[in-house]
Design a protein around this motif. Structure first.
Motif, mmCIF file in Angstrom:
data_model
loop_
_atom_site.group_PDB
_atom_site.id
_atom_site.type_symbol
_atom_site.label_atom_id
_atom_site.label_comp_id
_atom_site.label_asym_id
_atom_site.label_seq_id
_atom_site.Cartn_x
_atom_site.Cartn_y
_atom_site.Cartn_z
ATOM 1 N N VAL A 16 -6.456 2.789 4.275
ATOM 2 C CA VAL A 16 -5.414 3.516 3.541
ATOM 3 C C VAL A 16 -5.957 3.968 2.190
ATOM 4 O O VAL A 16 -6.648 3.220 1.505
ATOM 5 C CB VAL A 16 -4.170 2.625 3.340
ATOM 6 N N ARG A 17 -5.627 5.180 1.812
ATOM 7 C CA ARG A 17 -6.028 5.693 0.506
ATOM 8 C C ARG A 17 -4.931 6.596 -0.031
ATOM 9 O O ARG A 17 -4.040 7.044 0.701
ATOM 10 C CB ARG A 17 -7.332 6.485 0.607
ATOM 11 N N ILE A 18 -4.997 6.863 -1.329
ATOM 12 C CA ILE A 18 -4.084 7.833 -1.917
ATOM 13 C C ILE A 18 -4.278 9.170 -1.201
ATOM 14 O O ILE A 18 -5.404 9.620 -1.005
ATOM 15 C CB ILE A 18 -4.379 7.996 -3.429
ATOM 16 N N GLY A 19 -3.180 9.778 -0.776
ATOM 17 C CA GLY A 19 -3.255 11.052 -0.076
ATOM 18 C C GLY A 19 -3.352 10.940 1.427
ATOM 19 O O GLY A 19 -3.274 11.950 2.128
ATOM 20 N N GLY A 20 -3.537 9.735 1.966
ATOM 21 C CA GLY A 20 -3.615 9.600 3.421
ATOM 22 C C GLY A 20 -4.480 8.447 3.855
ATOM 23 O O GLY A 20 -4.237 7.283 3.517
ATOM 24 N N PHE A 21 -5.547 8.764 4.600
ATOM 25 C CA PHE A 21 -6.437 7.760 5.175
ATOM 26 C C PHE A 21 -7.887 8.183 4.951
ATOM 27 O O PHE A 21 -8.185 9.350 4.706
ATOM 28 C CB PHE A 21 -6.186 7.615 6.686
ATOM 29 N N TYR A 22 -8.788 7.248 5.090
ATOM 30 C CA TYR A 22 -10.208 7.594 5.093
ATOM 31 C C TYR A 22 -10.605 8.194 6.435
ATOM 32 O O TYR A 22 -11.494 9.040 6.501
ATOM 33 C CB TYR A 22 -11.060 6.352 4.794
ATOM 34 N N LEU A 46 3.808 5.136 11.292
ATOM 35 C CA LEU A 46 3.346 4.362 12.439
ATOM 36 C C LEU A 46 2.690 3.063 11.981
ATOM 37 O O LEU A 46 2.932 1.987 12.554
ATOM 38 C CB LEU A 46 2.366 5.198 13.260
ATOM 39 N N LEU A 47 1.858 3.137 10.955
ATOM 40 C CA LEU A 47 1.233 1.938 10.408
ATOM 41 C C LEU A 47 2.284 0.957 9.918
ATOM 42 O O LEU A 47 2.197 -0.260 10.162
ATOM 43 C CB LEU A 47 0.299 2.329 9.264
ATOM 44 N N TYR A 48 3.303 1.470 9.256
ATOM 45 C CA TYR A 48 4.389 0.622 8.752
ATOM 46 C C TYR A 48 5.161 -0.015 9.904
ATOM 47 O O TYR A 48 5.561 -1.186 9.840
ATOM 48 C CB TYR A 48 5.325 1.454 7.881
ATOM 49 N N CYS A 49 5.360 0.742 10.997
ATOM 50 C CA CYS A 49 6.022 0.165 12.171
ATOM 51 C C CYS A 49 5.234 -1.031 12.691
ATOM 52 O O CYS A 49 5.822 -2.050 13.096
ATOM 53 C CB CYS A 49 6.156 1.218 13.271
ATOM 54 N N GLY A 50 3.909 -0.912 12.684
ATOM 55 C CA GLY A 50 3.083 -2.036 13.111
ATOM 56 C C GLY A 50 3.334 -3.268 12.276
ATOM 57 O O GLY A 50 3.402 -4.391 12.802
ATOM 58 N N LEU A 82 -5.121 1.779 12.846
ATOM 59 C CA LEU A 82 -4.922 2.728 11.748
ATOM 60 C C LEU A 82 -5.432 2.209 10.414
ATOM 61 O O LEU A 82 -5.831 2.999 9.553
ATOM 62 C CB LEU A 82 -3.431 3.067 11.618
ATOM 63 N N GLY A 83 -5.392 0.895 10.229
ATOM 64 C CA GLY A 83 -5.764 0.334 8.937
ATOM 65 C C GLY A 83 -7.165 -0.222 8.861
ATOM 66 O O GLY A 83 -7.634 -0.580 7.787
ATOM 67 N N GLY A 84 -7.829 -0.332 10.021
ATOM 68 C CA GLY A 84 -9.186 -0.854 10.030
ATOM 69 C C GLY A 84 -9.249 -2.333 10.304
ATOM 70 O O GLY A 84 -10.256 -2.826 10.801
ATOM 71 N N GLN A 86 0.818 -1.207 0.000
ATOM 72 C CA GLN A 86 0.000 0.000 0.000
ATOM 73 C C GLN A 86 0.855 1.261 0.000
ATOM 74 O O GLN A 86 0.591 2.212 -0.755
ATOM 75 C CB GLN A 86 -0.926 -0.002 1.217
ATOM 76 N N MET A 87 1.883 1.283 0.852
ATOM 77 C CA MET A 87 2.698 2.493 0.962
ATOM 78 C C MET A 87 3.525 2.748 -0.289
ATOM 79 O O MET A 87 3.667 3.890 -0.733
ATOM 80 C CB MET A 87 3.605 2.407 2.189
ATOM 81 N N SER A 88 4.086 1.695 -0.879
ATOM 82 C CA SER A 88 4.843 1.883 -2.121
ATOM 83 C C SER A 88 3.926 2.346 -3.246
ATOM 84 O O SER A 88 4.287 3.208 -4.063
ATOM 85 C CB SER A 88 5.562 0.592 -2.518
ATOM 86 N N ALA A 89 2.707 1.781 -3.294
ATOM 87 C CA ALA A 89 1.745 2.192 -4.313
ATOM 88 C C ALA A 89 1.353 3.647 -4.126
ATOM 89 O O ALA A 89 1.299 4.431 -5.096
ATOM 90 C CB ALA A 89 0.515 1.295 -4.266
#
Length: 448
Positions: A165-171, A99-103, A155-157, A74-77
């Motif tokens: 996760v969405r383009i530009g941030g989060f929902y 933070l999400l990636y640390c998880g 953070l991810g639901g 998700q983050m690379s995309a």
């Protein structure tokens, strides 16, 4: 043994890795003549799935590539699409992404260390057998993993294939009081993580050295996770100690190719074999470890990361992963402590014609995405280069060297079962995610 003196060994399935593959070894006398890691899972065609889709869709689609490291995809995309659209996500939104990636690092590394890799060093068939006499250790690993999962869920639901996760941030972004319970769990997990470093550092490690170039993102001032510039540490005595190149030039340096025995592409870096993952990250970013993680690394015998120490024994990668769990916990605590909610959960990312690239550090290594967009945001080209595919030739070489060293020591006394277990261990050092690469293990050993 057949009547021509050729011995063939078969192992129908390699336990404790993700995905399916086979290993073919041909031994002539006391020499390993050929090593082939045959990834035979059908190609998954995610790049084709993405072609023709809208520019907002890659985070949800690519998350399905892997159930262990969906955040990495998700983050690379996101970074690649935002690059194509000329948008930068920073401030609290960027912190929440980290933070999400640390998880994900916490849960994935804990899974690998305790459930997949530790049984190799402790002479156990699997984690169930390990839990019979080291129950406290296994429970410690599960607590760490659950802490990482809790971050993903918050953070991810949900902990697998996050949907927030969405383009530009989060929902949706959390309020500060929603993160405080995570901080409490992380402080408890830090003690478990430090004990994990001490636990794995005491394992009995075979003598081994990888002579591959080491490749990872470099993010001066902090340990690279979700951003950075591609950097290479050359194998000892085989080039400059460290060199970098801009991310847009990635595919000029990393060249993919097909080999007959694998459905996964392999890769070279400037024409050379290379390795990405924890050993590479530690060599390139170790000086920016949090002080607690750096002290744990020194105590574990990894050298002083502040002076650019390199760990070149692939069997000790489990120690580096344990140190990275400490790092991810400390980084998560820092982010939560400083968190202030952003004014909105996402920035707008309007489509435009162009191409963009993004790379982040999945738990198993550098993950690269590139997308080409039309004016309305339709994807016309997608490129995904996962870490396990990049590591395939390095894994083959590590297996060859491990078996060769054993044959030189034991000669004919090295039986098929012993060699099979050694092959498994050498492969599990790199925690391959074979499904991401295309998808262990049939082992065939020919003795001539």
């Amino acid at each position: 043994m057949n009547d021509r003196g050729t011995r063939v060994l078969r192992l129908d399935a390699l336990a404790r890795v993700e995905g399916e593959a086979a290993l073919h070894l041909r031994v002539e006398g006391d020499t390993v003549a050929e090593t082939r890691l045959r990834i035979y899972e059908p190609p998954r065609f995610f790049e084709s799935f993405l072609t023709g889709r809208g520019h907002t869709e890659p985070p949800d689609i690519t998350a399905r590539i892997c159930g262990i490291c969906p955040v990495a995809y998700q983050m690379s995309a996101c970074r690649a699409i935002e690059d194509a659209c000329g948008v930068t996500v920073d401030g609290p939104l960027a912190d929440l992404r980290r933070l999400l990636y640390c998880g994900e690092w916490i849960e994935s590394h804990a899974l690998h260390i305790y459930l997949l890799h530790a049984p190799d060093f402790l002479g156990r068939a699997d984690v169930v057998e390990l839990a019979r006499d080291q129950r406290a250790a296994v429970e410690r690993g599960l607590r760490i993993k659950q802490t990482g999962n809790a971050i993903l869920e918050q953070l991810g639901g949900r902990p697998i294939h996050p949907v927030n996760v969405r383009i530009g941030g989060f929902y949706r972004t959390p309020a500060p009081d929603e993160l405080r319970p995570l901080a409490e769990r992380l402080r408890q997990a830090r003690d478990d993580a430090l004990e994990t470093v001490r636990w794995v550092a005491a394992f009995d490690f075979p003598d081994a050295m990888c002579d591959h170039d080491l490749f990872a993102l470099r993010d001066p001032g902090r340990y690279a996770i979700d951003s950075g510039t591609p950097a290479v540490v050359s194998a000892q005595g085989q080039g400059p100690a460290l060199r970098e190149f801009p991310l847009p030039d990635f595919e000029q340096h990393v060249q993919e190719g097909q080999v007959p025995h694998s459905t996964a592409l392999t890769a070279t870096l400037d024409g050379r074999r290379y390795l990405t993952g924890p050993l590479a990250r530690y060599a390139i970013n170790g000086r920016w470890l949090h002080p607690v993680a750096a002290e744990a690394a020194r105590d574990a015998g990894l050298g002083d990361p502040e002076t650019g120490a390199v760990c070149d024994n692939p069997f000790r990668s489990i120690v580096v992963r344990a140190v990275e769990v400490v790092q991810a916990i400390e980084e998560a605590l820092r982010i939560i402590d400083a968190y202030e909610p952003p004014p909105r959960p996402a920035v707008e990312v309007p489509p435009r014609r162009g191409a963009g690239a993004g790379a982040t550090e999945a738990p198993r290594g550098l993950l690269y995405h590139r997308y080409v967009l039309t004016e309305d945001g339709t994807i016309t080209e997608a490129r995904i280069i996962p870490p396990t595919a990049q590591n395939q030739t390095a894994i083959e070489e590590d297996v060859r060297k491990a078996v060769q060293a054993r044959l030189e020591t034991a000669g004919p006394a090295a039986d098929d079962e012993e060699l099979t277990l050694l092959c498994e261990r050498a492969i599990r050092n790199h925690d391959p995610c074979i499904s991401c690469a295309a998808h262990f293990l049939d082992v065939t050993v020919e003795r001539l």
